[in-house]
Write a protein that holds these residues in place. Structure first.
Motif, PDB file in Angstrom:
ATOM      1  N   TYR A 180      15.368  -2.946   5.594  1.00 50.10           N
ATOM      2  CA  TYR A 180      16.272  -2.262   4.663  1.00 50.10           C
ATOM      3  C   TYR A 180      16.302  -3.012   3.337  1.00 50.10           C
ATOM      4  N   GLY A 181      16.519  -2.282   2.266  1.00 51.85           N
ATOM      5  CA  GLY A 181      16.640  -2.929   0.969  1.00 51.85           C
ATOM      6  C   GLY A 181      16.796  -1.923  -0.141  1.00 51.85           C
ATOM      7  N   THR A 182      16.297  -2.289  -1.313  1.00 50.98           N
ATOM      8  CA  THR A 182      16.389  -1.414  -2.475  1.00 50.98           C
ATOM      9  C   THR A 182      15.002  -1.183  -3.062  1.00 50.98           C
ATOM     10  N   GLU A 183      14.832  -0.015  -3.644  1.00 41.69           N
ATOM     11  CA  GLU A 183      13.625   0.323  -4.404  1.00 41.69           C
ATOM     12  C   GLU A 183      14.089   0.754  -5.789  1.00 41.69           C
TER      13      GLU A 183
ATOM     14  N   PRO B 185      22.088   1.604   2.443  1.00 43.13           N
ATOM     15  CA  PRO B 185      20.915   1.076   3.126  1.00 43.13           C
ATOM     16  C   PRO B 185      19.730   2.038   2.997  1.00 43.13           C
ATOM     17  N   TRP B 186      18.680   1.562   2.414  1.00 41.60           N
ATOM     18  CA  TRP B 186      17.468   2.323   2.183  1.00 41.60           C
ATOM     19  C   TRP B 186      16.377   1.721   3.059  1.00 41.60           C
ATOM     20  N   ILE B 187      15.701   2.550   3.850  1.00 43.60           N
ATOM     21  CA  ILE B 187      14.621   2.025   4.695  1.00 43.60           C
ATOM     22  C   ILE B 187      13.391   1.836   3.823  1.00 43.60           C
ATOM     23  N   VAL B 188      13.024   0.589   3.614  1.00 48.16           N
ATOM     24  CA  VAL B 188      11.837   0.251   2.830  1.00 48.16           C
ATOM     25  C   VAL B 188      10.593   0.492   3.681  1.00 48.16           C
TER      26      VAL B 188
ATOM     27  N   VAL C 288      10.738  -3.800  -5.182  1.00 49.75           N
ATOM     28  CA  VAL C 288      11.251  -3.594  -3.834  1.00 49.75           C
ATOM     29  C   VAL C 288      11.849  -4.908  -3.355  1.00 49.75           C
ATOM     30  N   HIS C 289      13.085  -4.848  -2.896  1.00 56.87           N
ATOM     31  CA  HIS C 289      13.758  -6.032  -2.367  1.00 56.87           C
ATOM     32  C   HIS C 289      14.250  -5.719  -0.964  1.00 56.87           C
TER      33      HIS C 289
ATOM     34  N   LEU D 109       0.829  -1.208   0.000  1.00 59.29           N
ATOM     35  CA  LEU D 109       0.000   0.000   0.000  1.00 59.29           C
ATOM     36  C   LEU D 109       0.864   1.259   0.000  1.00 59.29           C
ATOM     37  N   VAL D 110       1.919   1.257   0.781  1.00 60.51           N
ATOM     38  CA  VAL D 110       2.819   2.407   0.853  1.00 60.51           C
ATOM     39  C   VAL D 110       3.460   2.645  -0.510  1.00 60.51           C
ATOM     40  N   HIS D 111       3.920   1.576  -1.147  1.00 58.72           N
ATOM     41  CA  HIS D 111       4.611   1.720  -2.429  1.00 58.72           C
ATOM     42  C   HIS D 111       3.631   1.983  -3.569  1.00 58.72           C
ATOM     43  N   GLU D 112       2.405   1.525  -3.441  1.00 57.67           N
ATOM     44  CA  GLU D 112       1.386   1.843  -4.439  1.00 57.67           C
ATOM     45  C   GLU D 112       1.139   3.349  -4.481  1.00 57.67           C
ATOM     46  N   GLY D 113       1.148   3.975  -3.324  1.00 55.09           N
ATOM     47  CA  GLY D 113       0.997   5.435  -3.251  1.00 55.09           C
ATOM     48  C   GLY D 113       2.145   6.153  -3.941  1.00 55.09           C
ATOM     49  N   LYS D 114       3.368   5.647  -3.773  1.00 56.29           N
ATOM     50  CA  LYS D 114       4.521   6.252  -4.437  1.00 56.29           C
ATOM     51  C   LYS D 114       4.394   6.121  -5.954  1.00 56.29           C
TER      52      LYS D 114
END
Length: 136
Positions: free
Chosen positions: A91-94, A116-119, A61-62, A41-46
């Motif tokens: 943490y991961g990648t987008e 490090p990216w906070i997913v 997103v990984h 849901l969070v990434h759908e908004g992005k």
């Protein structure tokens, strides 16, 4: 001679008070369930934020690491004051892929956030998702 060569302190803090001692921590399995339910849901908004008639957007997103640690949460929108709360931090990648509908534009574009990216961050006390920008 073999001691400390350099020290760098980027974000000093002053702990003024303790709000609670020995709070129960959300088990990882429950934090994982929150992640699995809310991360899409969070990434759908992005994705919706960047999509229009000329471009469609997809995102990969990984998650490559999960840590239980303290995370600063802003207090009432303050930039200087906040609470440190225990959090499960994923943490991961987008990678955002832009697919252009415009025939005059060559190819598609991709943008990858480096690690490090906070997913997603899940409050380990109450199971809410921590908004990194706004606080809660």
């Amino acid at each position: 001679e073999a001691g400390i060569q350099q020290v760098s302190w980027d974000s000093p803090v002053a702990g003024e008070e303790k709000v609670a001692n020995d709070v129960p921590i959300l088990p990882f399995e429950e934090a994982k369930a929150v992640f699995e339910e809310l991360a899409p849901l969070v990434h759908e908004g992005k994705i919706e934020q960047h999509t229009d008639d000329n471009v469609s957007v997809s995102m990969e997103v990984h998650v490559n690491q999960v840590r239980l640690s303290l995370m600063r949460v802003k207090n009432d929108g303050s930039k200087r004051k906040g609470l440190y709360v225990p959090a499960w931090i994923f943490y991961g990648t987008e990678t955002t892929n832009y697919h252009y509908q415009d025939p005059g534009r060559d190819g598609d574009d991709s943008m990858r956030e480096s690690t490090p990216w906070i997913v997603l961050a899940v409050n380990a006390v109450d199971g809410t998702v921590i908004d990194q920008v706004e606080g809660y």
